[in-house]
Design a protein around this motif. Structure first.
Motif: not given
Length: 805
Positions: A787-788, A780, A783-785
């Motif tokens: 998206r960023d 998770g 995946q956030k990185k």
């Protein structure tokens, strides 16, 4: 002529003349002379080789007579009595119908005995594997009672139900007469007993008639007569078995519902065993013959034994089912409900209801416990009760392991589970006595490694196999030796979470005491060391040592200050708690600019500390601590203990009586929104007023006539923790991971999720300061990185963007 006469003699002697279509009455019962005549007639048939058909002819005539005459006559007689409303009359007519049936079948039964004697004497050939008697009795059942009407079944059930109640009442009277002083039941029990009745009411407890019209003796006599008839016709079980079974089942269920439902503090097995013996006494009146008869007695005793087993099995099954339904409440009330648990254990050993228990308990837990409306502390309390109760029920702990798995899964989803368990261990939570007592045990189960092998325990002869529903992948000895704390810790599979949570709790408690008193915490740390090992608790020991060192350092500095002249002493007393930053959990970070006079006092304290501890200095946390101050106004003085932020606010009003929020925010370096919340304390104390909005002025003189304004204080202001929140700590830890991930991807260009996780475990996840991150959390985070746009994910691997330095 000789053959015809022999056949006539034999046939008229064996069956009623009416069955042969003859009008002549049957001859009188023959003596020895007649027996000789019958044997002579049989010899004549034997000469013609016709003796072999005698038994087949007898069965055929009996079958024809049963179908054409006897059965219709019996059922016509029964149908006439179906509309009888009066129970005594109905019982008498039922007995008459069976008496008529016996009268019609008696000649055949007498002839049957004669034919059996001839077969044994070798005069007849027999009827093959099944004896003639078995064939005849089977025919009775098949033709007469192959199917019965509902009204007939109700008549039989009513008859036996009434005699059961009368018998139980008579038994009770006889018992009271023999032993008036010692009664097995209290008066309230007697009054509530469904079949024994109580008190002297207007109606007889046995037959439910008026006492002057009681027909109990007559009913018991009819009961005996009917059983004798059915026994003679070998129809006793065929006619009465269903009724007797229904009555016994209903009476057991009624009695159990009345006596046992909701009562967990007493065992009922012995009481019911005594009651079942009384029931067996009634069954013996049904199935045993009064007269001495060796053959029938052996068969009847076997029947009675079978019924005894059936009644006991049914009782165990129904009692276990009722306790299984109530198991959630039994667990909740444990240990007061221990007798109910022991009863259920006894019944489960004799019935196959483990799966029923597991599915019922799982369903009850999910419906009544595992939902958002229940506090985490309540779930943990019930789980602890379940551990105790189910260990008593099943020492192998398999039922606990299977049935309570939903609780363990649900607790993993609650954020405050670890906090509640740790608070319970240290005696801070409500109702936490169980966990605190468990922690204080003299011989605790260590959580270092645990027993993994069955070879390490006790003597080989003491080994007991696990039940068939046990998980083969788990060690039997480890399951059996687990105590409450080890089971709670194993919810997460790692003790590090509990150690870290305890460190946070300990730090918060130490920093809120302000008196360096740590006796209770020292005791808890020593107890936890027995559970978790000394290495795991090292950081906590350092924290406690810091408190002791702080007390000593403050005493030294205060002694030095007292030696100084009055004018050189600091304007106010300053006491510090000195922490070893590497060993304490992260502290809450807030910006705060203190007044100059306070900062000067702190700097002076730091210099004195540096003299005592060479090569060390202090890094002050301005926003943490407690300030005791007196607020002197024109007409009053207030003595308060407040936080440094509140003290800094009011100190600034010494130099200027009116401040705006913006001005104060710039001076104190505190955000406006946070500062406004802090101002509410001084508004509530009546020291400041807000007029107009955003502007605060000192109230020098209290205004009595002004309407009091209610000021709501933010609940977060009370009992504020000095520790950083879990979310803040997690964010900081993940940021540490991100630094390592960037370095790995810079050197190795691309890595899969599993490889990144394994490298982090190897190089980063060490020591109690950094908690572990599982692979799902890591995925998770990555995946956030992505998206960023700080990472690229393709082909199952992660890499840094090309423009990333």
């Amino acid at each position: 002529m000789e053959l015809s006469a022999a056949w006539h003699t034999l046939s008229t002697a064996l069956v009623p003349p009416a069955a042969l279509g003859l009008a002549a009455p049957r001859p009188e019962a023959a003596g020895p002379l007649q027996d000789a005549e019958l044997r002579a007639a049989l010899d004549v048939l034997q000469c013609y080789d016709l003796h072999s058909i005698v038994e087949e002819w007898f069965i055929e005539v009996l079958q024809t007579d049963l179908q054409a005459n006897i059965a219709p006559e019996f059922w016509n007689c029964i149908s006439q009595y179906e509309n009888t409303a009066e129970e005594p009359q109905c019982a008498a007519l039922l007995l008459d119908a069976f008496s008529l049936l016996k009268c019609r079948l008696e000649p055949y039964l007498n002839s049957l005995e004669l034919l059996e004697q001839w077969t044994k004497a070798g005069l007849l050939l027999g009827t093959g594997a099944q004896t003639l008697q078995e064939k005849v009795y089977t025919m009775f059942k098949a033709i007469l009672f192959f199917s019965t009407t509902k009204s007939f079944q109700e008549m039989i059930q009513q008859f036996y139900s009434r005699t059961f109640r009368i018998y139980m009442r008579q038994w009770k009277k006889g018992e009271d007469g023999m032993n008036e002083c010692e009664s097995s039941m209290s008066e309230t029990e007697q009054e509530s007993d469904p079949e024994e009745g109580g008190g002297e009411g207007p109606l007889c407890a046995g037959c439910s008639s008026k006492r002057e019209q009681c027909w109990c003796p007559e009913a018991m006599e009819q009961f005996q007569q009917l059983n004798d008839i059915l026994r003679r016709l070998n129809l006793l079980e065929r006619v009465s078995a269903d009724a007797v079974t229904t009555i016994l089942h209903r009476m057991i269920e009624e009695r159990m519902e009345q006596r046992c439902r909701g009562e967990y503090e007493h065992s009922f097995l012995n009481e019911f065993q005594e009651w079942i013996e009384k029931v067996i006494g009634w069954l013996s009146r049904v199935f045993l013959q009064d007269g001495p008869s060796a053959q029938s007695s052996a068969e009847a005793s076997s029947t009675l034994k079978r019924w005894r087993c059936h009644v006991q099995r049914f009782f165990y099954r129904i009692y276990a089912s009722m306790r299984i339904e109530e198991l959630f409440s039994i667990i909740r009330d444990f240990p007061e409900s221990k007798p109910a648990v022991e009863d259920l254990k006894f019944c489960l050993e004799r019935t196959n209801q483990r799966q029923q228990l597991l599915s019922s308990l799982k369903s009850a837990l999910e419906m009544r416990l595992l939902h958002p409306g229940v506090n985490t502390s309540d779930i943990i309390t019930l789980y602890i009760s379940a551990i105790k109760a189910l260990r008593e029920l099943d020492p192998s702990m398999v039922i606990l392991e299977v049935a309570c798995e939903p609780i363990r899964k649900y607790l993993r989803t609650r954020e405050d589970t670890v906090r509640q368990i740790v608070a319970g261990l240290t005696g801070d939570a409500e109702g936490s006595g169980d966990l605190a007592n468990e922690l204080s045990k003299a011989d605790p189960v260590t959580l270092e490694n645990g027993q993994e092998s069955d070879d390490d325990i006790s003597e080989p002869g003491d080994w007991v196999p696990d039940p068939v529903d046990a998980d083969p992948g788990k060690s039997s000895s480890k399951r059996r030796s687990s105590d409450i704390i080890s089971l709670l810790v194993s919810i997460y599979g790692s003790k590090d979470l509990f150690i870290n949570e305890y460190r946070t709790l300990l730090a918060d408690r130490l920093l809120h005491q302000f008196n360096y008193s740590a006796e209770r915490e020292i005791r808890n740390v020593e107890l936890l060391k027995l559970r978790f090992g000394e290495a795991q608790m090292h950081y906590c020991e350092v924290m406690l040592k810091d408190m002791a060192d702080s007390r000593r350092i403050n005493a030294n500095i205060r002694d030095e200050e007292e030696k100084l002249p009055e004018e050189e002493r600091p304007p106010f007393s300053l006491v510090a708690v000195i922490l070893s930053s590497e060993f304490w959990p992260p502290l809450k970070e807030e910006k705060l600019e203190l007044p100059e006079q306070v900062k000067e006092a702190m700097e002076a304290y730091s210099k004195k500390y540096e003299k005592l501890k060479a090569m060390r200095t202090l890094n002050w946390k301005y926003h943490l601590g407690l300030v005791s101050l007196d607020v002197e106004l024109a007409d009053r003085t207030l003595s308060l203990s407040v936080s440094p932020v509140h003290a800094a606010i009011i100190l600034h009003f010494q130099t200027k009586s009116t401040w705006t929020l913006t001005e104060l925010s710039e001076v104190l370096k505190v955000p406006v929104t946070s500062l406004k919340r802090k101002m509410t304390l001084w508004l509530q104390q009546g020291v400041l007023r807000e007029e107009p909005e955003g502007t605060f002025t000192v109230i020098e003189e209290e205004q009595k006539d002004q309407v009091e304004k209610v000021v709501l204080i933010d609940s977060d202001e009370e009992g504020d923790s000095a520790m950083a929140s879990q979310a803040d700590q997690k964010e900081e830890e993940l940021q540490l991971f991100w630094t390592y991930i960037q370095a790995m991807l810079t050197n190795l260009e691309s890595l899969s999720l599993e490889r990144i996780h394994s490298m982090l475990k190897m190089f980063v996840m060490t020591g109690p300061v950094v908690t572990e991150i599982d692979i799902q959390e890591l995925q998770g985070f990555l995946q956030k990185k992505v998206r960023d746009q700080q990472l690229i994910y393709s082909g199952g691997v992660y890499r840094l963007p090309k423009n990333c330095n």
